[in-house]
Design an enzyme around this catalytic site. Sequence first.
Site, PDB file in Angstrom:
ATOM      1  N   SER A 255     104.898 166.887 120.658  1.00 41.65           N
ATOM      2  CA  SER A 255     104.992 166.475 119.427  1.00 41.65           C
ATOM      3  C   SER A 255     104.518 164.986 119.388  1.00 41.65           C
ATOM      4  CB  SER A 255     106.531 166.545 119.206  1.00 41.65           C
ATOM      5  OG  SER A 255     106.687 166.057 117.813  1.00 41.65           O
ATOM      6  N   ASP A 311     103.569 176.453 113.555  1.00 40.72           N
ATOM      7  CA  ASP A 311     104.085 175.209 113.594  1.00 40.72           C
ATOM      8  C   ASP A 311     103.362 174.356 112.679  1.00 40.72           C
ATOM      9  OD1 ASP A 311     105.280 173.033 114.549  1.00 40.72           O
ATOM     10  OD2 ASP A 311     104.611 172.822 116.432  1.00 40.72           O
ATOM     11  N   HIS A 366     108.700 174.512 116.460  1.00 41.23           N
ATOM     12  CA  HIS A 366     108.063 173.315 117.164  1.00 41.23           C
ATOM     13  C   HIS A 366     108.713 173.055 118.365  1.00 41.23           C
ATOM     14  CE1 HIS A 366     106.087 169.490 117.189  1.00 41.23           C
ATOM     15  NE2 HIS A 366     107.326 168.659 116.949  1.00 41.23           N
TER      16      HIS A 366
END
Length: 450
Positions: A255, A311, A366
């Site tokens: 991320s 995602d 995610h």
Amino acid sequence: MRISVIKSSLQVHEKYNQGLHIPKPLHLSPPRDHEIPADSPKQDIHERWQEIHGSNHWQGLLNPLHPWLQREIIKYGELAQATYDAFDFDCFSHYCGSCRYSPSRLFQKLGLTRCGYKVTKYLYAMSHVDLPHLLNRSLTGNKWSRDSNWMGYVAVSDDNESQRIGRRDVIVAWRGTVTPLEWVENIQERLESIEQHDVDVKVEHGFLSIFRSKSEATRYNKSSACEQAMREIERVVSFHRERGEGVSLTITGHSLGGALALLNAYEAAISQLDIPIAVFSFAAPRVGNTAFRDRLKHLGAKTLRVVIKQDVVPKMPGIVFNEGMKKFEEITGSLQWMYTHLGEELSLDVSSSPFLKHAWNPIGFHSLETYLHLVDGYSSQNEPFSHAAKRDIALVNKACNMVVDELRIPPCWHQLANKGLVQNSYGRWVHPERDVEDIPCPLGSNLSYT
């Protein structure tokens, strides 16, 4: 920005529902016996480590996924997951935003003593840009820092791991966030030059602020996260080079951590360390423009992006204007303001796993543990999910609700007992004091490495 993110998320949701072919429910038995080890054996890869590290851009290794590369991807993903598992997210804690454990105890506390690496330094970051969902703050007043967050660590492979992988591997693991849709709202979608002498090379403003911000008024960020990482990388590389060892640099993150990993790779590449540099990122957003992509490629850093197609975060920023516009360059000319991904991509699909729920779940899609589960069961684009996958399926539900109910894994099960409270000698429930060696200390953020 909030409205655009919500619209983007809904559009992705709609496309997802329209295009998803959900298989019929299966009668599932537990995917493995509980007495079988939950990790794969580590293969000796020293003869082909350059290929596994991306020397040839992973050509011929991704589809089908070579089992040696598969195991290394999982290894680096687990080292990135450690930054979440050790982070103090508790906004009622005096130490919110720090690591719960000292560098010398990090892997021991997380059950990673067999990972083959030793932590040499912790990394801290701050930001001069207001990014409320990217940096965590205590509601009770921090005992340790008002400005900084623990953002990751530098580690180096031990002798046994170095022999297995064919070189001394220096890794940098960058932490991401656990609130993906909230921090995506904070993406400025404003490109900023990363170099003074080449203003065309640009990256996202907020990411660069976290990476390079510093202040003499702080305890942990008198130097920036970038400077901390580069000083430690150069020190450890020099230490092993003087002993005649081959050295590589591997940077990983999930991320936001994947974005910082790319910035770190760029900084390392322009520092002329003259060592192989590779990035293994998971769920990383776009970071820079086409000039940034081309410059990093020219510098020789290799990047493998692992993404899940459901995602939304890897689609940001630039969900509309991105590398897909390249085919229109003859009409539009070079679009230097446009965000673009770089490197090679390993694309995963939630619907490939019979052990995962397929309903819309942006947090679950995610989650790094979801990524690692899908990597573990991936063979190729044309083959079904492998039932020989070794990772414990329960890990997927550590911080989300993705595992099918038939397997009886409770959602979000990974948490401190009693949410961190303990009963004191008077029978009252309180936040405990940390062990002395686990209390953050600017002078204790690194270990002497000899």
